[in-house]
Write a protein that holds these residues in place. Structure first.
Motif, PDB file in Angstrom:
ATOM      1  N   THR A  44       0.831  -1.207   0.000  1.00 41.44           N
ATOM      2  CA  THR A  44       0.000   0.000   0.000  1.00 41.44           C
ATOM      3  C   THR A  44       0.864   1.256   0.000  1.00 41.44           C
ATOM      4  O   THR A  44       0.383   2.348   0.289  1.00 41.44           O
ATOM      5  CB  THR A  44      -0.910   0.013   1.243  1.00 41.44           C
ATOM      6  N   SER A  45       2.135   1.085  -0.353  1.00 45.29           N
ATOM      7  CA  SER A  45       3.079   2.200  -0.239  1.00 45.29           C
ATOM      8  C   SER A  45       2.724   3.368  -1.154  1.00 45.29           C
ATOM      9  O   SER A  45       3.064   4.517  -0.844  1.00 45.29           O
ATOM     10  CB  SER A  45       4.496   1.714  -0.544  1.00 45.29           C
ATOM     11  N   ALA A  46       2.061   3.092  -2.284  1.00 41.06           N
ATOM     12  CA  ALA A  46       1.740   4.167  -3.223  1.00 41.06           C
ATOM     13  C   ALA A  46       0.407   4.835  -2.927  1.00 41.06           C
ATOM     14  O   ALA A  46      -0.003   5.746  -3.653  1.00 41.06           O
ATOM     15  CB  ALA A  46       1.736   3.623  -4.654  1.00 41.06           C
ATOM     16  N   LEU A  47      -0.278   4.386  -1.881  1.00 40.06           N
ATOM     17  CA  LEU A  47      -1.604   4.926  -1.566  1.00 40.06           C
ATOM     18  C   LEU A  47      -1.508   5.979  -0.471  1.00 40.06           C
ATOM     19  O   LEU A  47      -0.633   5.903   0.402  1.00 40.06           O
ATOM     20  CB  LEU A  47      -2.531   3.801  -1.101  1.00 40.06           C
ATOM     21  N   PRO A  48      -2.422   6.946  -0.494  1.00 34.09           N
ATOM     22  CA  PRO A  48      -2.481   7.917   0.611  1.00 34.09           C
ATOM     23  C   PRO A  48      -2.732   7.190   1.932  1.00 34.09           C
ATOM     24  O   PRO A  48      -3.496   6.223   1.985  1.00 34.09           O
ATOM     25  CB  PRO A  48      -3.664   8.814   0.244  1.00 34.09           C
ATOM     26  N   TYR A  49      -2.097   7.666   2.989  1.00 32.50           N
ATOM     27  CA  TYR A  49      -2.277   7.020   4.287  1.00 32.50           C
ATOM     28  C   TYR A  49      -3.738   7.072   4.719  1.00 32.50           C
ATOM     29  O   TYR A  49      -4.220   6.170   5.408  1.00 32.50           O
ATOM     30  CB  TYR A  49      -1.387   7.688   5.332  1.00 32.50           C
ATOM     31  N   GLY A  50      -4.472   8.092   4.273  1.00 29.32           N
ATOM     32  CA  GLY A  50      -5.883   8.194   4.629  1.00 29.32           C
ATOM     33  C   GLY A  50      -6.697   7.025   4.111  1.00 29.32           C
ATOM     34  O   GLY A  50      -7.643   6.570   4.757  1.00 29.32           O
ATOM     35  N   ALA A  51      -6.336   6.526   2.921  1.00 33.52           N
ATOM     36  CA  ALA A  51      -7.048   5.373   2.378  1.00 33.52           C
ATOM     37  C   ALA A  51      -6.700   4.111   3.144  1.00 33.52           C
ATOM     38  O   ALA A  51      -7.551   3.247   3.383  1.00 33.52           O
ATOM     39  CB  ALA A  51      -6.715   5.202   0.900  1.00 33.52           C
ATOM     40  N   VAL A  52      -5.455   3.993   3.554  1.00 32.42           N
ATOM     41  CA  VAL A  52      -5.009   2.799   4.269  1.00 32.42           C
ATOM     42  C   VAL A  52      -5.640   2.732   5.655  1.00 32.42           C
ATOM     43  O   VAL A  52      -6.143   1.686   6.079  1.00 32.42           O
ATOM     44  CB  VAL A  52      -3.477   2.783   4.366  1.00 32.42           C
ATOM     45  N   ARG A  53      -5.632   3.845   6.384  1.00 31.54           N
ATOM     46  CA  ARG A  53      -6.156   3.794   7.750  1.00 31.54           C
ATOM     47  C   ARG A  53      -7.677   3.666   7.787  1.00 31.54           C
ATOM     48  O   ARG A  53      -8.242   3.303   8.807  1.00 31.54           O
ATOM     49  CB  ARG A  53      -5.714   5.031   8.533  1.00 31.54           C
ATOM     50  N   ALA A  54      -8.344   3.932   6.634  1.00 31.27           N
ATOM     51  CA  ALA A  54      -9.802   3.783   6.584  1.00 31.27           C
ATOM     52  C   ALA A  54     -10.232   2.422   6.056  1.00 31.27           C
ATOM     53  O   ALA A  54     -11.418   2.183   5.860  1.00 31.27           O
ATOM     54  CB  ALA A  54     -10.412   4.890   5.711  1.00 31.27           C
ATOM     55  N   SER A  55      -9.276   1.523   5.818  1.00 31.62           N
ATOM     56  CA  SER A  55      -9.622   0.207   5.290  1.00 31.62           C
ATOM     57  C   SER A  55     -10.337  -0.617   6.353  1.00 31.62           C
ATOM     58  O   SER A  55      -9.848  -0.789   7.462  1.00 31.62           O
ATOM     59  CB  SER A  55      -8.359  -0.530   4.842  1.00 31.62           C
ATOM     60  N   LEU A  56     -11.517  -1.137   5.995  1.00 28.38           N
ATOM     61  CA  LEU A  56     -12.329  -1.900   6.941  1.00 28.38           C
ATOM     62  C   LEU A  56     -12.640  -3.307   6.423  1.00 28.38           C
ATOM     63  O   LEU A  56     -13.538  -3.966   6.915  1.00 28.38           O
ATOM     64  CB  LEU A  56     -13.651  -1.154   7.207  1.00 28.38           C
ATOM     65  N   GLY A  57     -11.905  -3.734   5.396  1.00 29.21           N
ATOM     66  CA  GLY A  57     -12.231  -4.995   4.751  1.00 29.21           C
ATOM     67  C   GLY A  57     -11.741  -6.208   5.510  1.00 29.21           C
ATOM     68  O   GLY A  57     -11.092  -6.124   6.553  1.00 29.21           O
ATOM     69  N   CYS A  58     -12.059  -7.390   4.931  1.00 27.65           N
ATOM     70  CA  CYS A  58     -11.654  -8.662   5.528  1.00 27.65           C
ATOM     71  C   CYS A  58     -10.833  -9.473   4.536  1.00 27.65           C
ATOM     72  O   CYS A  58     -10.719 -10.680   4.656  1.00 27.65           O
ATOM     73  CB  CYS A  58     -12.879  -9.455   5.973  1.00 27.65           C
ATOM     74  N   GLY A  59     -10.276  -8.800   3.539  1.00 30.77           N
ATOM     75  CA  GLY A  59      -9.476  -9.497   2.540  1.00 30.77           C
ATOM     76  C   GLY A  59      -8.967  -8.519   1.506  1.00 30.77           C
ATOM     77  O   GLY A  59      -8.991  -7.305   1.704  1.00 30.77           O
ATOM     78  N   ASN A  60      -8.529  -9.049   0.382  1.00 32.14           N
ATOM     79  CA  ASN A  60      -8.003  -8.246  -0.709  1.00 32.14           C
ATOM     80  C   ASN A  60      -8.623  -8.724  -2.013  1.00 32.14           C
ATOM     81  O   ASN A  60      -8.031  -9.527  -2.740  1.00 32.14           O
ATOM     82  CB  ASN A  60      -6.475  -8.356  -0.761  1.00 32.14           C
ATOM     83  N   PRO A  61      -9.841  -8.254  -2.347  1.00 34.68           N
ATOM     84  CA  PRO A  61     -10.505  -8.732  -3.558  1.00 34.68           C
ATOM     85  C   PRO A  61      -9.760  -8.383  -4.828  1.00 34.68           C
ATOM     86  O   PRO A  61      -9.885  -9.087  -5.843  1.00 34.68           O
ATOM     87  CB  PRO A  61     -11.880  -8.062  -3.504  1.00 34.68           C
ATOM     88  N   VAL A  62      -8.984  -7.307  -4.817  1.00 33.72           N
ATOM     89  CA  VAL A  62      -8.234  -6.923  -6.012  1.00 33.72           C
ATOM     90  C   VAL A  62      -7.243  -8.024  -6.386  1.00 33.72           C
ATOM     91  O   VAL A  62      -6.993  -8.277  -7.564  1.00 33.72           O
ATOM     92  CB  VAL A  62      -7.497  -5.584  -5.773  1.00 33.72           C
ATOM     93  N   ALA A  63      -6.692  -8.689  -5.388  1.00 32.35           N
ATOM     94  CA  ALA A  63      -5.692  -9.727  -5.647  1.00 32.35           C
ATOM     95  C   ALA A  63      -6.293 -10.952  -6.326  1.00 32.35           C
ATOM     96  O   ALA A  63      -5.573 -11.704  -6.984  1.00 32.35           O
ATOM     97  CB  ALA A  63      -5.019 -10.136  -4.343  1.00 32.35           C
ATOM     98  N   VAL A  64      -7.602 -11.179  -6.167  1.00 35.33           N
ATOM     99  CA  VAL A  64      -8.217 -12.368  -6.764  1.00 35.33           C
ATOM    100  C   VAL A  64      -9.082 -12.028  -7.971  1.00 35.33           C
ATOM    101  O   VAL A  64      -9.602 -12.931  -8.621  1.00 35.33           O
ATOM    102  CB  VAL A  64      -9.076 -13.124  -5.722  1.00 35.33           C
ATOM    103  N   ALA A  65      -9.216 -10.745  -8.284  1.00 34.01           N
ATOM    104  CA  ALA A  65     -10.097 -10.341  -9.387  1.00 34.01           C
ATOM    105  C   ALA A  65      -9.436 -10.466 -10.745  1.00 34.01           C
ATOM    106  O   ALA A  65     -10.116 -10.382 -11.764  1.00 34.01           O
ATOM    107  CB  ALA A  65     -10.566  -8.906  -9.179  1.00 34.01           C
ATOM    108  N   ASP A  66      -8.111 -10.640 -10.771  1.00 32.25           N
ATOM    109  CA  ASP A  66      -7.385 -10.827 -12.022  1.00 32.25           C
ATOM    110  C   ASP A  66      -7.688  -9.703 -13.011  1.00 32.25           C
ATOM    111  O   ASP A  66      -8.010  -9.936 -14.180  1.00 32.25           O
ATOM    112  CB  ASP A  66      -7.746 -12.190 -12.633  1.00 32.25           C
ATOM    113  N   LEU A  67      -7.571  -8.469 -12.541  1.00 28.34           N
ATOM    114  CA  LEU A  67      -7.881  -7.304 -13.368  1.00 28.34           C
ATOM    115  C   LEU A  67      -6.868  -7.144 -14.488  1.00 28.34           C
ATOM    116  O   LEU A  67      -5.669  -7.384 -14.309  1.00 28.34           O
ATOM    117  CB  LEU A  67      -7.911  -6.044 -12.510  1.00 28.34           C
TER     118      LEU A  67
END
Length: 414
Positions: A44-67
């Motif tokens: 998450t190094s390239a993301l604003p810290y505000g986005a990181v500290r507001a993360s409330l998820g239970c996983g990483n759907p982007v990693a499995v979405a094969d975008l």
């Protein structure tokens, strides 16, 4: 909680995140244990810290979405925007990432995070995940991170995901599910501990709702366990692929007239079956398995172009995974890939339903049907000679079957 209470709850969390706080929507033990929040993300190094500290998820759907570059992705319940920003990077400047959230405070936070990240291929929309404000067939991928469990109408959420996906589109979410036979009181306590305020679906029910919406290729992979049968999970499914301006979807009651007309047109050729007249709709549906009946429809007009359906071959338990199917295509739409698209969707759905053998009978003279079935993995078992009299002629029937390599005995016997 009511829906309004849920929105108020997450709006308060958004305001806290905007004030610089790290927010959590579960008990401190679960959050600090790495099951929730930004702990699931590799980088998450390239993301604003505000986005990181507001993360409330239970996983990483982007990693499995094969975008892939150029795709359009929709995040249901996008919160502070972490998955939207990560998706935008994956799809690149030629793609687009939508975020949908019901909280105006969360949207304000997400837009600010996107601006700080310098990401331009994103758009945040306000609305409920049960009624997505996007046109039919407008996105390639739907993702979500620990949000669908918050809805009190999960069937509507999944139906909307199916609606907005293009044919061949993918559904890949992280969510909370229940697995196994769990004491209801202990299950409720576990759900409340991790912030699942509307109740998690049993994994089996999640599968049923996805299938009812029209999805195939359904996979639910349990990840972190939270006690008493409650798990984080990766949920994946696919909207059936089809040709241009064609959609494969579940058969509905209002398809009756067109389905029966296509059926009759097939019988009128004299090559589709021994019957000469189609049954009434009531008789047709009572014989067909509810979760294994689909139509191909024109996306512009809604016209039914073809259909496929299955019947159980026997009530005996040993034959629970053996079905007999029929597939019919409108006379004006043959040799256009409609039949193949229907059969491929049907095969995937049948494997989701635990079917290991699909069988049927084909007149030897119906070479087009035989070629179609062989192209998708059916084989000829043999010929039933002079099995029935049709218009005064005793006719042979080729018996065909397809054995699943994923379900049951693992394919044909040697």
């Amino acid at each position: 909680m009511t829906n309004d209470e849920i929105i108020d709850h997450y709006s308060a969390l958004a305001r806290a995140a905007a004030d610089g706080q790290v927010v959590a929507d579960c008990g401190p033990d679960a959050f600090e244990g790495g099951c929730f929040g930004a702990a699931s993300y590799d980088d998450t190094s390239a993301l604003p810290y505000g986005a990181v500290r507001a993360s409330l998820g239970c996983g990483n759907p982007v990693a499995v979405a094969d975008l892939c570059p150029g795709e359009t992705v929709l995040d249901l319940g996008s919160g502070g925007g972490i998955d939207v920003l990560l998706s935008a990077r994956r799809v690149g400047p030629s793609g687009k990432a939508y975020g949908l959230d019901a909280s105006s405070d969360m949207l304000a936070l997400a837009r600010r995070n996107a601006e700080q990240a310098g990401v331009g291929n994103v758009e945040f929309l306000q609305g409920g995940i049960e009624e997505v404000p996007l046109p039919d067939r407008s996105v390639d991928v739907v993702i979500s991170n620990c949000v669908i469990n918050l809805s009190d109408d999960k069937a509507a959420v999944l139906a909307e995901a199916f609606r907005v996906l293009r044919p061949g589109g993918r559904f890949g979410v992280s969510d909370v599910v229940v697995d196994g036979d769990v004491d209801p009181a202990r299950r409720l306590a576990a759900e409340q501990r991790i912030g699942c305020v509307a109740g998690a679906l049993p994994a089996s029910e999640y599968r049923e709702l996805l299938a009812a919406a029209g999805f195939v290729g359904i996979r639910i992979t349990l990840t972190a366990g939270h006690g008493d049968g409650v798990h984080s999970a990766i949920v994946q499914a696919v909207k059936p692929a089809a040709g241009p301006e064609v959609e494969i979807r579940p058969m509905r009651e209002d398809d009756a007239e067109q389905v029966l007309a296509i059926y009759q047109a097939g019988l009128d050729t004299g090559q589709a079956g021994f019957e000469t007249t189609v049954p009434r709709w009531e008789g047709f549906t009572v014989d067909k398995m509810p979760r294994l009946r689909y139509v191909a429809a024109d996306t512009a007009t809604g016209q039914v172009l073809g259909w496929v359906a299955a019947s159980q071959v026997s009530a005996r338990p040993v034959y629970a995974g053996v079905v007999e199917h029929s597939v019919y295509v409108h006379p004006g739409c043959q040799a256009q890939g409609v039949g193949r698209a229907l059969l491929e969707a049907f095969i995937s759905a049948s494997e989701d339903a635990g079917v290991w053998t699909i069988q049927s009978g084909i007149f030897g003279e119906n070479t087009a049907s035989l070629a179609l079935h062989q192209a998708v993995g059916f084989r000829v078992l043999g010929t039933r000679e002079r099995i029935g009299c049709h218009h005064g002629v005793w006719r042979d029937v080729l018996m065909v079957e397809r054995r699943s390599s994923a379900v049951g005995g693992g394919g044909r016997s040697r």
